[in-house]
Design a protein around this motif. Sequence first.
Motif, short mmCIF file in Angstrom:
data_model
loop_
_atom_site.label_atom_id
_atom_site.label_comp_id
_atom_site.label_asym_id
_atom_site.label_seq_id
_atom_site.Cartn_x
_atom_site.Cartn_y
_atom_site.Cartn_z
N ALA A 195 -9.81 6.13 -10.86
CA ALA A 195 -8.64 6.27 -9.98
C ALA A 195 -8.25 7.73 -9.88
O ALA A 195 -8.33 8.48 -10.86
N THR A 196 -7.84 8.12 -8.69
CA THR A 196 -7.40 9.50 -8.48
C THR A 196 -5.91 9.50 -8.13
O THR A 196 -5.35 8.47 -7.72
N ARG A 197 -5.30 10.63 -8.26
CA ARG A 197 -3.88 10.77 -7.94
C ARG A 197 -3.65 10.48 -6.46
O ARG A 197 -2.70 9.79 -6.09
N VAL A 198 -4.52 10.97 -5.61
CA VAL A 198 -4.39 10.76 -4.16
C VAL A 198 -4.52 9.28 -3.83
O VAL A 198 -3.76 8.74 -3.02
N VAL A 222 -3.85 6.68 -5.78
CA VAL A 222 -2.66 5.98 -6.25
C VAL A 222 -1.48 6.24 -5.30
O VAL A 222 -0.72 5.33 -4.97
N LEU A 223 -1.34 7.49 -4.85
CA LEU A 223 -0.27 7.82 -3.91
C LEU A 223 -0.45 7.09 -2.58
O LEU A 223 0.53 6.63 -1.97
N ARG A 224 -1.69 6.95 -2.12
CA ARG A 224 -1.94 6.23 -0.87
C ARG A 224 -1.59 4.76 -1.01
O ARG A 224 -1.00 4.17 -0.10
#
Length: 138
Positions: free
Chosen positions: A65-68, A70-72
């Motif tokens: 999982a990436t920060r982007v 999770v934000l999306r």
Amino acid sequence: MGAVFLLLGVVILILARSIELPDHALAISPRIWPEALGIGIIALSAVQIVSAFISAPKTDDVEPATRVGVLRVGGFVLATLAFGVLWYYIHFLVSGMVFVAALTWIAGGRGIKDLVLFPAGITVVLYAVFAILLRVPV
């Protein structure tokens, strides 16, 4: 994750069964679409749960999982909640276009075609199918 969606499907099915039917008989009841959605979610969740026990996940196919990402996902959830609130106060054509434009922007669309023409087309098609053809009140 399959168990979460299984629970969601059961909740949708229970809520669909609580929809009051009109006094006169209809060929298609107002419950048909929510029930179909609930049953479909339950069936796909069951397939997901069974396949999780039958085959082990391939670790080389799973990306972290990436920060982007999770934000999306969070943005999609917030946009969906905002759409539900906005639709209560503003007509579907406006709130639907704003919703599709927001999802497109969150997913990475940035041009005029992405943020205006695509949402307008999707919203008009949905409105035509549900409000005009199926006479679902919006």
